[in-house]
Design an enzyme around this catalytic site. Structure first.
Site, PDB file in Angstrom:
ATOM      1  N   SER A 161      85.469  -9.118 -34.057  1.00  0.00           N
ATOM      2  CA  SER A 161      84.315  -9.863 -34.564  1.00  0.00           C
ATOM      3  C   SER A 161      83.645  -9.132 -35.707  1.00  0.00           C
ATOM      4  CB  SER A 161      83.286 -10.201 -33.478  1.00  0.00           C
ATOM      5  OG  SER A 161      82.150  -9.378 -33.544  1.00  0.00           O
ATOM      6  N   TYR A 174      77.196  -4.877 -27.614  1.00  0.00           N
ATOM      7  CA  TYR A 174      78.271  -5.672 -28.210  1.00  0.00           C
ATOM      8  C   TYR A 174      78.772  -5.022 -29.492  1.00  0.00           C
ATOM      9  CZ  TYR A 174      80.602  -9.851 -30.140  1.00  0.00           C
ATOM     10  OH  TYR A 174      81.506 -10.740 -30.673  1.00  0.00           O
TER      11      TYR A 174
END
Length: 268
Positions: A161, A174
């Site tokens: 990501s 994250y």
């Protein structure tokens, strides 16, 4: 943060599959029950590969496999919890038992974590996010790499990501985990290059997956994200899947150790 399925205001380009020469190949995709993972599994299957569809949700994994089978492809739904080494080992072994080996792996499974600054995050939450996203990717690679080496080479794509390249506010766990995936990818790319194994990271920007759309429901999040994306829209899962499939294909035979942005120009 990336996730899978949906549409936006702008149209998505169409085109032929980017994966050529996939007949006889065996591919494994984690998190393949929905979103980018599902789109990637379908992309591989349409190109001729046999695909192990791995997900912690057995129902959605079965749905992806059924979609592939109805389209005339080869697919096997396999339950996996990537945070558990025994589960990963069993899933990889089941893939090999069904198809005889492994050529390509896309490690897409993970979990989101957001709306919490670092000093407000409990340690157990931080550890869980890192365990699933980073350690889970490590465990998958640990059990995939020997199989690729046994085949004389292959390719792995780790889905990191855009959070693996720069900060996403209020997502410390994250972002830390996704940065770790990029680093892990680079080390593996160097260590396994002598075995003709290529390892790359895929870094999607916000993608119209069920997970992302669920988070955005009832807000103007999608419109705001589109407004700061040079291409003026968010990605469809199929666009990230096409990039993952390309990185595995012979068309990318001299590419290893990169973190490829699929973000509509946001990094620029």
């Amino acid at each position: 943060m990336s996730g899978g399925g949906g549409t936006s205001g702008a149209s998505v380009p169409s085109g032929a599959t980017v994966t050529n020469g996939a007949t006889g190949k065996v591919a494994l995709v984690t998190g393949a029950g929905s979103g980018i993972g599902r789109a990637t599994a379908i992309e591989f299957a349409r190109a001729g590969a046999a695909v192990a569809v791995l997900d912690i949700d057995e129902t959605t994994a079965a749905e992806t496999a059924e979609t592939i089978l109805k389209d005339g492809g080869q697919a096997l739904a396999v339950h996996v919890d990537i945070a558990d080494e025994d589960s990963v080992r069993a899933a990889v072994e089941r893939t090999v038992a069904a198809y005889g080996g492994l050529d390509w792996a896309v490690n897409n499974a993970g979990m989101a974590s957001h709306h919490r600054q670092l000093d407000a995050m409990p340690l157990d939450e931080f550890e869980r996010v890192v365990r699933v996203n980073l350690a889970g990717t490590f465990l998958c690679m640990k059990h995939e790499l020997p199989l690729l080496r046994g085949r004389g080479g292959g390719a792995i794509v780790n889905v990191a990501s855009n959070g693996g390249l720069y900060a996403i506010p209020t997502a410390p766990a994250y972002v830390a985990a996704k940065h770790g995936i990029v680093g892990l990818t680079k080390v593996a790319a160097v260590d396994y290059a002598p075995h003709s194994i290529r390892v790359n990271a895929l870094c999607p920007g916000p993608t119209l997956t069920p997970g992302f759309e669920g988070v955005a429901a009832g807000t103007d999040m999608i419109a705001r994200q589109e407004a700061i994306t040079p291409l003026g829209r968010l990605a469809a899962p199929q666009e990230a899947a096409a990039a993952a499939a390309w990185l595995c294909s012979d068309a990318a035979s001299y590419i290893t150790g990169i973190a490829l942005s699929v973000d509509g120009g946001r990094r620029a």
